[in-house]
Structure formats: structure tokens, C-alpha cells
Design a protein around this motif. Structure first.
Motif, PDB file in Angstrom:
ATOM      1  N   THR A 103       0.855  -1.182   0.000  1.00 18.41           N
ATOM      2  CA  THR A 103       0.000   0.000   0.000  1.00 18.41           C
ATOM      3  C   THR A 103       0.891   1.232   0.000  1.00 18.41           C
ATOM      4  OG1 THR A 103      -1.694  -1.185   1.261  1.00 18.41           O
ATOM      5  CG2 THR A 103      -1.830   1.225   1.237  1.00 18.41           C
ATOM      6  N   TYR A 104       0.558   2.169  -0.886  1.00 17.95           N
ATOM      7  CA  TYR A 104       1.363   3.381  -1.070  1.00 17.95           C
ATOM      8  C   TYR A 104       0.482   4.619  -1.056  1.00 17.95           C
ATOM      9  CZ  TYR A 104       4.703   0.080  -3.211  1.00 17.95           C
ATOM     10  OH  TYR A 104       5.551  -0.953  -3.464  1.00 17.95           O
ATOM     11  N   ASP A 105       1.036   5.699  -0.522  1.00 15.87           N
ATOM     12  CA  ASP A 105       0.504   7.037  -0.782  1.00 15.87           C
ATOM     13  C   ASP A 105       1.234   7.554  -2.011  1.00 15.87           C
ATOM     14  OD1 ASP A 105      -1.216   7.139   1.425  1.00 15.87           O
ATOM     15  OD2 ASP A 105       0.333   7.972   2.730  1.00 15.87           O
ATOM     16  N   ILE A 106       0.517   8.252  -2.884  1.00 17.68           N
ATOM     17  CA  ILE A 106       1.144   8.849  -4.054  1.00 17.68           C
ATOM     18  C   ILE A 106       1.504  10.287  -3.719  1.00 17.68           C
ATOM     19  CG2 ILE A 106       0.864   9.491  -6.482  1.00 17.68           C
ATOM     20  CD1 ILE A 106      -1.091   7.201  -6.768  1.00 17.68           C
ATOM     21  N   ILE A 107       2.749  10.670  -3.991  1.00 25.00           N
ATOM     22  CA  ILE A 107       3.199  12.027  -3.704  1.00 25.00           C
ATOM     23  C   ILE A 107       3.089  12.829  -5.008  1.00 25.00           C
ATOM     24  CG2 ILE A 107       5.126  13.448  -2.907  1.00 25.00           C
ATOM     25  CD1 ILE A 107       6.098  10.830  -1.442  1.00 25.00           C
ATOM     26  N   TYR A 108       1.963  13.558  -5.125  1.00 27.01           N
ATOM     27  CA  TYR A 108       1.735  14.392  -6.305  1.00 27.01           C
ATOM     28  C   TYR A 108       2.478  15.701  -6.133  1.00 27.01           C
ATOM     29  CZ  TYR A 108      -2.143  11.274  -7.525  1.00 27.01           C
ATOM     30  OH  TYR A 108      -2.902  10.188  -7.864  1.00 27.01           O
ATOM     31  N   LYS A 109       3.042  16.213  -7.202  1.00 26.87           N
ATOM     32  CA  LYS A 109       3.728  17.517  -7.144  1.00 26.87           C
ATOM     33  C   LYS A 109       3.104  18.440  -8.128  1.00 26.87           C
ATOM     34  CE  LYS A 109       7.782  16.153  -4.969  1.00 26.87           C
ATOM     35  NZ  LYS A 109       8.890  16.629  -4.346  1.00 26.87           N
TER      36      LYS A 109
END
Length: 109
Positions: A103-109
């Protein structure tokens, strides 16, 4: 549980009370589901839909299921999307036989 199927190719002969077919990928529909849902929303589908969600930054948590099986060919996880984002691993669950859920959080920039 209500099911929302986002598909441009699936068609049902009969209506189902808990199954809602959404023939077009629309940001407004995803946002409406996120606002009105009392629980987490689990979206699954093919690479084209996943790529569309990624392109529009609509994936909050990404769960990747790894099976201990090599097929040699397949469909890209995010279709034709060329977007790249860093992932933050938040959980790993392993099962007998080698099955793993990351399970991952996506780091949007």
C-alpha cells in the motif's frame, strides 16, 4: 455495497440495483462519489482507467497486489500514462504462497 463500473465497453442487458455503469470517465463523477461516500472507495479496473485516474491525480492510496507468477506479457499498470510520481510505502501484507499487498501514498507535485 454499491458498485460503480467505469467502462466504455461493458454493457448490461438487465439493470442491477447495486451496480451502476458509468460509460465515460468523468472527474465530476469521481468527485461526487468521494464527497457522498460514507466509506473508502475502492476503484479497480484496467490500465486505461488507472492511467486516467493517475493523470488527473484522483488516486489517494495505491494498493499493488504482487502474485508469485511471471506471465511474460501483459497490460501496462497505468495504460499509456507517462506520468511519474514518487510513492510512499505505508503497509505491506504477505500471505502464504508468496502473495504480497503493498500500500502506497502517491506524492503528487
Amino acid at each position: 455495497m454499491d458498485h460503480y463500473i467505469f467502462s466504455k465497453s461493458i454493457h448490461f442487458k438487465d439493470k442491477h440495483e447495486k451496480v451502476h455503469l458509468i460509460p465515460d470517465f468523468k472527474i465530476d463523477k469521481i468527485n461526487e462519489l468521494k464527497k457522498t461516500s460514507k466509506t473508502d472507495i475502492y476503484l479497480c479496473g484496467g490500465g486505461i482507467f488507472a492511467g486516467w485516474l493517475l493523470e488527473h491525480k484522483l488516486i489517494d492510496v495505491l494498493k499493488i497486489k504482487l502474485n508469485p507468477l511471471l506471465l511474460g506479457d501483459g497490460i501496462r499498470l497505468f495504460g499509456d500514462s507517462k506520468q511519474g510520481y514518487k510513492l510512499n510505502l505505508t503497509d505491506t501484507q504477505s500471505y502464504n504462497g508468496g502473495l504480497v499487498f503493498n500500500t502506497y501514498d502517491i506524492i503528487y507535485k
